[in-house]
Enzyme design. Structure first.
Site, PDB file in Angstrom:
ATOM      1  N   HIS A 278       0.740  -1.039  -0.043  1.00  0.00           N
ATOM      2  CA  HIS A 278      -0.022  -0.213  -0.027  1.00  0.00           C
ATOM      3  C   HIS A 278       0.960   1.314  -0.030  1.00  0.00           C
ATOM      4  O   HIS A 278       0.382   2.402  -0.525  1.00  0.00           O
ATOM      5  CB  HIS A 278      -1.009  -0.042   1.127  1.00  0.00           C
ATOM      6  CG  HIS A 278      -0.381   0.288   2.291  1.00  0.00           C
ATOM      7  ND1 HIS A 278       0.136  -0.960   3.223  1.00  0.00           N
ATOM      8  CD2 HIS A 278      -0.605   1.317   3.357  1.00  0.00           C
ATOM      9  CE1 HIS A 278       0.458  -0.094   4.346  1.00  0.00           C
ATOM     10  NE2 HIS A 278       0.158   1.036   4.537  1.00  0.00           N
ATOM     11  N   LYS A 282       0.460   5.353  -2.080  1.00  0.00           N
ATOM     12  CA  LYS A 282       0.611   6.755  -1.381  1.00  0.00           C
ATOM     13  C   LYS A 282       1.074   7.861  -2.166  1.00  0.00           C
ATOM     14  O   LYS A 282       1.767   7.819  -2.872  1.00  0.00           O
ATOM     15  CB  LYS A 282       1.564   6.597   0.084  1.00  0.00           C
ATOM     16  CG  LYS A 282       0.993   5.701   0.881  1.00  0.00           C
ATOM     17  CD  LYS A 282       1.539   6.056   2.404  1.00  0.00           C
ATOM     18  CE  LYS A 282       1.315   4.939   3.446  1.00  0.00           C
ATOM     19  NZ  LYS A 282       0.245   5.367   4.031  1.00  0.00           N
ATOM     20  N   HIS A 340       7.985  -2.098   2.131  1.00  0.00           N
ATOM     21  CA  HIS A 340       7.545  -0.588   1.796  1.00  0.00           C
ATOM     22  C   HIS A 340       8.874   0.200   1.367  1.00  0.00           C
ATOM     23  O   HIS A 340       8.768   1.004   0.711  1.00  0.00           O
ATOM     24  CB  HIS A 340       6.784  -0.217   2.972  1.00  0.00           C
ATOM     25  CG  HIS A 340       5.565  -0.745   3.381  1.00  0.00           C
ATOM     26  ND1 HIS A 340       4.715  -1.335   2.713  1.00  0.00           N
ATOM     27  CD2 HIS A 340       4.992  -0.976   4.765  1.00  0.00           C
ATOM     28  CE1 HIS A 340       3.633  -1.973   3.173  1.00  0.00           C
ATOM     29  NE2 HIS A 340       3.873  -1.511   4.627  1.00  0.00           N
TER      30      HIS A 340
END
Ligand SMILES: NC(=O)C1=CN([C@@H]2O[C@H](COP(=O)(O)OP(=O)(O)OC[C@H]3O[C@@H](n4cnc5c(N)ncnc54)[C@H](OP(=O)(O)O)[C@@H]3O)[C@@H](O)[C@H]2O)C=CC1
Ligand SMILES: O=C1O[C@H](COP(=O)(O)O)[C@@H](O)[C@H](O)[C@H]1O
Length: 592
Positions: A278, A282, A340
C-alpha cells in the site's frame, strides 16, 4: 522462530486437478506469454479478459497520463476531467451506453470480518463510489467464516464509512446507496462448495451481463492458497476477467515466497495476481517519479556525483497493538523494510523507464534491485521496545503483549545500510530505519547532497560543513510535503547565512483531502493497471537481498538492543550511520 508459512500445504495437498500440470497451453496476452492449465476456467476467463476490457470503461488513477496532470488550483481532477486527459495520451475506446450496461463488477472481500477490511477496504470502496469512480453495475460481497446477514455486514461497515471529501450534503444518501450494493456470504476458506454458493449469488446479481470479478484476500497468509484454489475453481468469471489482490506478507524469505508464488500460479496467471504494497499507493510515493522525471533541476543531480546518501525512514508512535501474534513471526525488517521501504528505494534509484507502462517501470525496478548488494549482518542493527513510564502513564514493552512470547527476540526496530552496485549509485549509502513505539509517527525520504566544492561562503558556516549541505525531503506522512533545505543570506547589512526550507506543503497548496492509498490501488486493480503492484520477479529480487541476513540474524540469535517505548530508538542506529559518515536527518536540530 516458528515458520507459519507453507502455502501449498494444509488442505491443499491434493487440490490440483491432474490436468493442472499435464495439459498446459500457452496463451499469448498483450505483452508476454503465460502458461495456463488448458481445461481450467482461467483460459476462458483470460481470453475474455481481453475481449472483456472493451466493456470496461473505468480508467486507472494513474498510468499513462500521470494522474491527469491537472493544473487546476486544488489539483484535483474530477472523474470527467480525468477521463478526458486519459484520452489525450491514450485514446479511450468509445464505450456505448449498451456496452456500459452489459458489464458488471463484483468485488469480493475475503476476510470481511477482519481488521483491514473494516479499517481500509470497505471505506476505500465507499470513497470510490462516493467520487463516482466505480462502474454503474457493481456489487460488493463480504466473505468470511463468521456468520453474518447482509444487514449485519452493512451495520458493521457503516460505522467505518465517511464522506470525508468535501462533506457534501448527499452523504447519507450515498451511504445508503452503497450499503444496498453490499452483501455477505459466510463460508469456509477451503470449501469449494461454499465458493460455489458464492458464485450462485454473484451470478444472480450479475444478471447475465459480462461479469468482471475482483477478489481481495484480506486474510492471514496461511489461507491464501486455499482461497485462491476454491475461488478459482468455483467462483471465477466465465465471461469476463477475474483478478485477485493479495495482501502482504508474501512469504517470510526467498523460499517461502517462491513457494507461495508457485502455488498461486497453479490457479492464476501472473497477470491476475495483484500483490499489494500500500505504500506504492501513497500520494508522495507516486509523486517521487514525477518530481524526478519532470523537473530538470532534479534528474541531473540524481547520482553519486551529487548525492551523499539517501535515508528512508519509517516510524510509528505506537506498538504492535493487537497484531503481536502476526508481527512476532515477521518482525520489522520483513514488515516494513523488505517491502515498503525497499519499494520506495527502487523507485528512487531506478533508471528512467522506457515509458510509464507497468512492465517498463517494473523492469527498471527489478534491474535496480538486482544491482544491489545483499544486506550484510554488520550493516544492520536491531532493537526492541521495552516498557516505559512517562508523566504518570506507563507504556508496555513489546513482550508485554499476551500474544508475544516473553523471550521473543523479534526486532521492532531496525536500521540498515544498503548499496547499489551500479555506475549511478556506486558507494552511496542508502540508509533505512524503521521502528514501532518511537517518539513520533512519520515516513519520509531524505536526500543529503554533497558539499559545495570550493564554497565561497565556507567561513560563514562555522566548522560543521555538513550542516550547510542541501537536503531534499519527501515527507510521505503525516502532513505530506516536499521541501528542500537551502542556504540563504539573512536580510540586512551584514553577511549572516541562514538555512531555510523551500516548502511544498500539501495541505497549504491543495486544500482537498488526499485519497487513501487503498483507493488508488483498488481503482488500479479494477482498471487492470499493474504499475503499482509487485511482479513476482521484483518480489524474488527483494527477498534475495534480505534473506541471507535474516537467516544469519536468527541463526546467531542476535539479541535486539532495548529502547524505551516512545523514545527515538536504540543508539546503535547512530553508530551504523556514523560508520558511513552519515547523520540521520530526522534527528538533526532543525528537523526532529
Ligand atoms: N490490519 C492491518 O493493518 C494490515 C493487514 N495487512 C494484511 O492484510 C491481511 C488481513 O489483515 P487483518 O484484517 O488484520 O487480519 P485479521 O487477523 O483480522 O484476519 C482477517 C479475517 O480472517 C479470518 N481469520 C483470522 N485468522 C484466521 C485463521 N488463523 N484461519 C482462518 N481464518 C482466519 C477472520 O475471519 P473469520 O473468522 O470470520 O473467518 C478474520 O476476520 C493479512 O494478510 C495482513 O498481514 C497488511 C497491512 C496492514
Ligand atoms: O504494512 C504495514 O503498514 C502499517 C503502516 O501503514 P501506514 O499506512 O499506516 O503507514 C504498519 O503499521 C503495519 O505494521 C504493517 O504491516
Amino acid at each position: 522462530m516458528a515458520t507459519h508459512f507453507s502455502p501449498c500445504s494444509s488442505s491443499s495437498t491434493n487440490f490440483l486437478p491432474s490436468s493442472c500440470f499435464k495439459n498446459e497451453t500457452t496463451v499469448l496476452f498483450s505483452r508476454f506469454a503465460v502458461t495456463v492449465p488448458r481445461k481450467s476456467t482461467w483460459v476462458t476467463q483470460n481470453h475474455s479478459r481481453i475481449q472483456g476490457r472493451k466493456h470496461f470503461h473505468i480508467k486507472s488513477s494513474n498510468g499513462h497520463p500521470l494522474n491527469a496532470v491537472s493544473l487546476q488550483d486544488d489539483g484535483s481532477p474530477t472523474a470527467k476531467e480525468h477521463d478526458k486527459s486519459q484520452g489525450k495520451e491514450k485514446p479511450a475506446i468509445p464505450i456505448s451506453e449498451a456496452e456500459k450496461e452489459e458489464s458488471t463488477l463484483s468485488i469480493t472481500v475475503v476476510g470481511a470480518s477482519g481488521d483491514l477490511a473494516k479499517k481500509k477496504i470497505f471505506p476505500a470502496l465507499f470513497a470510490l463510489f462516493y467520487e463516482d469512480w466505480l462502474p454503474e453495475n457493481f456489487t460488493v460481497f463480504g466473505y468470511a467464516r463468521t456468520k453474518l446477514t447482509d444487514e449485519e455486514l452493512r451495520n458493521m461497515i457503516s460505522g467505518t464509512l465517511t464522506c470525508r471529501i468535501d462533506q457534501r450534503e448527499n452523504c447519507e444518501d450515498k451511504m445508503d446507496q452503497f450499503l444496498k450494493r453490499c452483501f455477505y456470504h459466510a463460508g469456509q476458506y477451503d470449501s469449494e462448495g461454499d465458493f460455489s454458493e458464492l458464485n450462485s449469488k454473484l451470478k444472480e446479481k450479475e444478471a447475465g451481463k459480462v461479469s468482471n470479478r475482483l477478489f481481495y484476500l484480506s486474510i492471514p497468509p496461511n489461507i491464501f492458497v486455499d482461497v485462491v484454489r476454491s475461488a478459482s475453481l468455483r467462483a471465477s468469471s466465465l465471461n469476463g476477467w477475474t483478478r485477485v489482490i493479495v495482501e502482504k506478507p508474501f512469504g517470510r524469505d526467498s523460499e517461502s515466497s517462491g513457494e507461495l508464488t508457485r502455488c498461486l500460479k497453479q490457479y492464476l496467471t501472473e497477470d491476475q495476481i495483484f500483490r499489494i504494497d500500500h505504500y506504492l499507493g501513497k500520494e508522495l510515493v507516486e509523486n517521487l517519479s514525477v518530481l524526478r522525471f519532470s523537473n530538470l533541476v532534479f534528474e541531473p543531480l540524481w547520482s553519486r556525483d551529487y548525492i551523499r546518501n539517501v535515508q528512508l525512514i519509517f516510524s510509528e508512535d505506537f506498538g504492535t497493538e493487537g497484531r503481536g501474534g502476526y508481527f512476532d513471526n515477521y518482525g520489522i525488517i520483513r514488515d516494513i523494510m523488505q517491502n515498503h521501504l525497499l519499494q520506495i528505494l527502487a523507485l528512487f534509484a531506478m533508471e528512467t523507464p522506457v515509458s510509464l507502462d507497468a512492465e517498463d517501470v517494473r523492469n527498471e525496478k527489478v534491474k535496480v534491485l538486482r544491482s544491489m548488494k545483499p544486506l550484510q549482518l554488520e550493516d544492520v542493527i536491531v532493537g526492541q521496545y521495552k516498557g516505559h513510564s512517562k508523566s504518570g502513564r506507563s507504556y508496555p514493552a513489546y513482550t508485554d503483549d499476551p500474544t508475544v512470547p516473553k523471550d521473543s527476540r523479534t526486532p521492532t526496530f531496525a536500521a540498515a545500510a544498503l548499496f547499489i552496485n551500479n555506475a549511478r549509485w556506486d558507494g552511496v549509502p542508502f540508509l533505512m530505519k524503521a521502528g514501532k513505539a518511537l517518539h513520533t509517527r512519520r515516513a519520509e525520504v531524505r536526500v543529503q547532497f554533497r558539499h559545495v566544492p570550493g564554497n565561497l561562503y565556507k567561513r560563514n558556516f562555522g566548522t560543521d560543513l555538513d550542516k550547510a549541505t542541501n537536503e531534499l525531503v519527501l515527507r510521505v506522512q503525516p502532513d505530506e510535503a516536499i521541501y528542500l533545505k537551502i542556504n540563504n543570506k539573512v536580510p540586512g547589512l551584514g553577511m549572516r547565512l541562514d538555512r531555510s526550507d523551500l516548502n511544498l506543503l500539501y495541505s497549504a497548496r491543495y486544500p482537498r483531502e488526499i485519497p487513501d492509498a487503498y483507493e488508488r490501488l483498488l481503482l488500479d486493480a479494477i482498471a487492470g493497471e499493474r504499475r503499482l503492484f509487485i511482479r513476482s520477479d521484483e518480489l524474488d529480487a527483494a527477498w534475495a537481498l534480505f534473506t541471507p541476513m535474516l537467516k544469519e540474524l536468527e541463526l546467531k540469535k542476535i539479541v535486539p538492543e532495548l529502547y524505551p517505548h516512545g523514545s527515538r530508538g536504540p543508539v546503535g542506529a547512530h553508530y551504523l550511520a556514523a560508520k558511513y559518515n552519515v547523520r540521520w536527518g530526522d534527528l538533526s536540530s532543525d528537523d526532529s
